[in-house]
Write an enzyme that holds these catalytic residues in place. Sequence first.
Site, short mmCIF file in Angstrom:
data_model
loop_
_atom_site.label_atom_id
_atom_site.label_comp_id
_atom_site.label_asym_id
_atom_site.label_seq_id
_atom_site.Cartn_x
_atom_site.Cartn_y
_atom_site.Cartn_z
N CYS A 2 50.99 55.48 -1.85
CA CYS A 2 50.71 55.72 -3.28
C CYS A 2 51.98 55.55 -4.12
O CYS A 2 53.08 55.42 -3.59
CB CYS A 2 50.19 57.13 -3.49
SG CYS A 2 48.84 57.59 -2.40
N1 GLN Z 1 47.96 60.18 2.75
C1 GLN Z 1 47.57 60.27 1.36
C2 GLN Z 1 46.17 59.76 1.12
O1 GLN Z 1 45.48 59.33 1.98
C3 GLN Z 1 48.57 59.57 0.47
C4 GLN Z 1 48.56 58.10 0.72
C5 GLN Z 1 49.66 57.36 0.09
O2 GLN Z 1 50.74 57.85 -0.21
N2 GLN Z 1 49.38 56.12 -0.04
O3 GLN Z 1 45.74 59.79 0.00
#
Ligand code: GLN
Length: 230
Positions: A2
């Site tokens: 993210c």
């Molecule tokens: N693990 C978290 C999720 O599934 C954050 C994912 C991320 O940082 N892309 O939302």
Amino acid sequence: MCRHLAWLGAPRSIASLVLEPEHGLLAQSYAPRRQRRGVVNADGWGVGFLVEGSAEPVRWRSSHPLWSDPSFASVAPVLRSGAVVAAVRSASVGMPADETAAAPFTDGRWLLSHNGLVDRAVLPARRDAESVCDSALLAAHVFAEGPGQVARTVLEVAAADPAAFLNLLLTDGVRLLATTWGDPLSYLVDPDGVVVASEPWDDDPRWVNVPDRHLLEVTPDGVAVTALEL
Ligand code: GLN
């Protein structure tokens, strides 16, 4: 992974933080420049902020791509806050797809975003977690341990899961705390406040890159960056 962003300073519009910057969160949802894993962040988004007259932060979250929300785009220019956490999501494999898994998470006082991945088996099961998503469980753990202890909590979680990515970003409107553990982070000190983001929203030379495995603290006294040491 993210992308996330926080602002602590004078009130300004949510659109100016999230939608308008050339390489801001909206652009990062389809064309991030510094993302190491994943190509787009289209699995949802969230914005949380403090407003006058409410002790609790308010949030607007969605499981859809940020670029596909004209209602938010129409309202964001008139929403203003001096304490904001926002994120666009690229869901990790096996995690729920609904908006309860979208950051920011809250305990009613703090707003928290997690950019990363952690093995849920190393986190205590908590009934007050907002989702079974790893990030929501981690947020509940950080809230329970005390957000002021976030550095210690990150080190403990990292020791339990050496493969974890643990970039956290949180504010209560007084302090802004962020950790780097596996992913990039930058900040910019503006006369009106401080913005902290997974990647710079423009090419302003004032952006400062935070080294990996560090804690960033923004308080009324200024910005401090210290190493996280095992
Ligand atoms: N693990 C978290 C999720 O599934 C954050 C994912 C991320 O940082 N892309 O939302």
